[in-house]
Design an enzyme around this catalytic site. Structure first.
Site, mmCIF file in Angstrom:
data_model
loop_
_atom_site.group_PDB
_atom_site.id
_atom_site.type_symbol
_atom_site.label_atom_id
_atom_site.label_comp_id
_atom_site.label_asym_id
_atom_site.label_seq_id
_atom_site.Cartn_x
_atom_site.Cartn_y
_atom_site.Cartn_z
ATOM 1 N N THR A 26 45.933 22.764 6.918
ATOM 2 C CA THR A 26 45.290 23.543 7.759
ATOM 3 C C THR A 26 43.747 23.837 6.913
ATOM 4 O OG1 THR A 26 45.932 25.732 7.407
ATOM 5 C CG2 THR A 26 46.947 24.260 9.492
ATOM 6 N N ASP A 27 43.927 24.116 5.604
ATOM 7 C CA ASP A 27 42.694 24.484 4.771
ATOM 8 C C ASP A 27 41.795 23.131 4.689
ATOM 9 O OD1 ASP A 27 41.695 26.448 2.886
ATOM 10 O OD2 ASP A 27 41.680 24.440 1.707
ATOM 11 N N LYS A 60 44.386 25.250 12.605
ATOM 12 C CA LYS A 60 43.595 26.259 11.938
ATOM 13 C C LYS A 60 42.758 26.918 13.090
ATOM 14 C CE LYS A 60 42.723 27.657 7.826
ATOM 15 N NZ LYS A 60 43.723 27.861 6.774
ATOM 16 N N ARG A 92 32.232 47.270 48.881
ATOM 17 C CA ARG A 92 32.698 47.798 47.499
ATOM 18 C C ARG A 92 31.972 47.130 46.584
ATOM 19 N NH1 ARG A 92 38.239 44.264 46.207
ATOM 20 N NH2 ARG A 92 37.291 42.160 46.675
ATOM 21 N N HIS A 114 38.192 46.749 38.550
ATOM 22 C CA HIS A 114 37.904 47.702 39.696
ATOM 23 C C HIS A 114 36.976 48.941 39.332
ATOM 24 C CE1 HIS A 114 41.176 45.501 41.504
ATOM 25 N NE2 HIS A 114 41.894 45.739 40.491
ATOM 26 N N PHE A 174 37.145 43.715 51.351
ATOM 27 C CA PHE A 174 38.329 43.343 51.191
ATOM 28 C C PHE A 174 38.982 43.934 52.393
ATOM 29 C CE2 PHE A 174 42.715 43.229 49.434
ATOM 30 C CZ PHE A 174 42.820 41.963 49.592
ATOM 31 N N GLN A 204 38.994 35.715 45.745
ATOM 32 C CA GLN A 204 39.256 34.393 45.939
ATOM 33 C C GLN A 204 38.254 33.556 46.676
ATOM 34 O OE1 GLN A 204 41.593 36.925 46.501
ATOM 35 N NE2 GLN A 204 43.568 36.160 45.650
ATOM 36 N N ASN A 215 39.494 41.234 38.296
ATOM 37 C CA ASN A 215 38.505 42.163 39.372
ATOM 38 C C ASN A 215 38.701 43.387 38.673
ATOM 39 O OD1 ASN A 215 37.898 43.466 41.479
ATOM 40 N ND2 ASN A 215 39.562 43.075 42.700
#
Lengths: 282, 282, 282, 282
Positions: free
Chosen positions: B57-58, B12, B177, B247, B160, B219, B245
């Site tokens: 599942t109930d 569930k 950045r 941007h 980077f 990283q 990331n």
């Protein structure tokens, strides 16, 4: 002629704009989403494809970036006014323009015992909003500030009883329930105001009045919230509130051999109640 | 026979649960979403529609409500362990069970100069999470705590450069950045831990290390964050990080006759980079 | 040293790509979303921020556009293979790469009694998918085709009974219920296949087997669907199915003075059952 | 007294309703979402928490189920009218009521060479809609039918040129671009109409006129679509269109050493243009 154009509007939606004010000691961050809409006489554009007055929505987007750079952002009410006044005077100027801005709020990360000068963590889902309408030649300027998606919940102090019943009514009366909503509020001003301070105070008052009110219904709470803002913020002329009732249902545990004195609830998304109201001073 | 069942799982998803602990002076609120999954030998259920071992599942959903009522919630790690241990011993018991819980956090509303005893405002988008796996007879219990949707952004301190280039590379190198991400982290423990305190400390360390790191890549930051948690939280054995990331592109305003020394950015949703890594102690 | 990097992966997500093949008589349209992920030895990138092997995710995006232009798209399996083979040979080549493509389907608009040569209307929510994994030097290529978000519902021919009960079981047995799900299926091939024809046949078989099966549970139907594909598509080696059980609850109208012999249902989004299984040939 | 209530409205949103008409040979399926809103004099409810006229939104939900059972659904216009007329006469009757219904469409699964009698596959994202407003005593009934989320795209036959330029305009003129939109249309009738047939014809005409029009702008196409419906469907009095411009940008492949004669595009979600217009007969 078979068809008349009786209304029209066009513009650019969801222009995403993040600005950084790079002070020597610390950076300030704004995270905005801007919508622009033009209204006016664009009959020949529609009928004949004559684009001589159709200012491109791409240029609207560029204008947002350019004016944010040239004038700075300041409070979102200021940027929206700057944009609206610019657009009603631009090439192929519309009769009227609407600018909406939604601001997402960020807080400084606490690191090493102080607020970091250039690192931020997002605030809640809530957004500060503004809508400015303006006509050509500066006519009919209107500023509507607001807040959206301010989620609140109280575990007691909320009732709903004494309502009319008919053959399709199964709801039980209650003198104690969970009340949860996502506040959407917007208000207009009598004139210019101290935008930022006024917004912060309005937010506090919305939260306080929600928390403290002995609620007999969502309508009752809505009115109390609006009345409180009008009472304590003389700058505000009118306030509109929209309160979805996010039902929290007490789970019936009796079939499972357990009691449930208001301890275990299921939060539901749909269906939901929706309560809207507008209050005006005077 | 042509087909073999080589893997199977059922359960569930998104059981929504709000609990209120009604103390005399103030109420405590928990807002949880629970997922349950059973694995085991359900061959005859699949082949022949024999449901004699298929626990509904109930009933899984009911069990969540019943056990939350009977045992209380406590930290989500505790509820998840209670549920997992219950399920591996239930009717038609599975070979193994996975229980996931995500907790949305609420803060008390400040009203009249104090934290309100029973009115709350939602915290940020972030959720505290746990995943517990358990086998029949108490075998192979595993607790993985974590955090999701913790949005952070830094306006400088991220570079980077020095990456390989080929005919399809157009990206410029940058020594400054915006770095923005939505942290998803989860970690496993060497044994039982002080769940709540450990989680709060992990959250602080993730924020601090993100803020303070001089980033040469996502990283690089991911590793610094993971290393920091392993260094300062001896209870943690392994940490998995997932950092999209998000941007933020500097808008080129030169065609509009303006400079843009890292002031105006456009936030983009897609495409986005996605950086994942797992660090282990030792 | 306290921390070891035990797993890592990075790439670009949701590269949106629409291609137009502009034939003299009519245009062909493809609407794709591409994900790329690299795995390999990126230890120094993580530890020291040495990016000399970190091929930019921006270049991955550019490569998708460039190769779609240079080679054409063809079937999505072909584009995914082209991309995967390109990436394992690129600068800073990873040990292995995963390429995923999801295709949204469009139909030609019917206008003036014929299929329009260059105007399209979107098909359903369903997407055709592929996932290709490839290792360096052409090792370990694996193609997994599939379908997602194929919504189906049957109003009868579905039961759920004979399941185990305990103190937390309240679900009634039923020999006739609505069965609704959003099919997610993916399958692997023994070798190269006629991708497009095989996919279309798989889709038909999934729909047919769902429609015709006398279901005793979702697991029972899942198995029947998988078995049917393996029986009729010899190209397929293994099939994985994921079937959320989108519960449709019969509304109890007795308190409103009305009967409800399976006429009025409420569709619910949460909680939902989730049934997963994998079948292999032989 | 400081505050006046100048507008108010309340009701139930997203009541999910699936109905099955169980014929001997085959079943008919309807999949609806219903919204209800009451307006009227609820002053004392707001001010004093007097709920004597506040018909519960839970009873609104029950009424939807009960009336769908008692009267049947028929076309959604019929159900919406039934509901609206019921509500303006109920306990604590409002001055006016608005009922909205959105219908998701399902097709029969093709199995064994015929349309299956009780198994269905979902149609596209599009929804058929209706909005009915009604006043007390049967006053001011208004039916507005429509369609939402009808996604269309044409790969040629669309231009945008001759527009005004200023210092913030960088957009190039084009005589050939992709035009993509998600049609939202709604129309009012002069009187009762053949709801189902009229809707199906309107849908066809929207698609045809989009496909066949030589577009000079979205406004130009919007007008052509509206004019076509008014010309061919005399039942319609007025039509409102809302056309987001889902930009597809030609990718510049020159930096990658490749040309791109309108072959490779990137689909973008934001920002987007938004064009709205209303046409009236006469």
């Amino acid at each position: 002629m078979a068809a008349r154009l009786v209304a029209n509007r066009y513009g650019k939606q969801t222009v995403r704009l993040v600005t950084v004010d790079r002070g020597a000691d610390r950076h300030e961050l704004k995270d905005l989403t801007v919508d622009v809409a033009f209204s006016g006489d664009y009959e020949s554009a529609h009928r004949e494809g004559d684009n001589r007055r159709v200012y491109p929505t791409d240029s609207m987007k560029n204008s947002v970036y350019a004016l944010a750079r040239r004038q700075g952002v300041g409070e979102i009410e200021e940027l929206a006014l700057t944009l609206a006044r610019h657009f009603v005077a631009c090439e192929g100027a519309p009769d009227s323009v609407e600018v909406r801005i939604a601001e997402r709020r960020w807080s400084r990360i606490e690191a090493g015992g102080r607020a970091h000068p250039h690192a931020f963590v997002a605030g809640g889902a809530e957004r500060r909003t503004v809508r400015v309408e303006a006509g050509a030649g500066g006519a009919a300027e209107r500023v509507e500030s607001g807040i959206e998606d301010l989620l609140v919940l109280k575990t007691t102090g909320s009732a709903f009883a004494g309502f009319p019943r008919d053959a399709f009514t199964t709801l039980a009366e209650t003198d104690d329930r969970i009340l949860a909503t996502s506040i959407e509020a917007s208000w207009t001003y009598g004139g210019a105001a101290s935008w930022g301070a006024c917004w912060a105070r309005a937010r506090d008052l919305l939260l306080e009045s929600f928390a403290e009110h002995e609620s007999r219904s969502v309508q009752h709470t809505l009115y109390a919230m609006g009345e409180r803002l009008l009472a304590e913020l003389p700058e505000i002329e009118e306030i509109r509130l929209r309160l979805p009732n996010r039902h929290h249902l007490r789970v019936d545990l009796a079939p499972l051999g357990l009691d449930n004195p208001d301890r275990i609830f299921v939060a539901t998304d749909e269906p939901y109640g929706l309560i809207e109201g507008t209050l005006r001073r005077g």
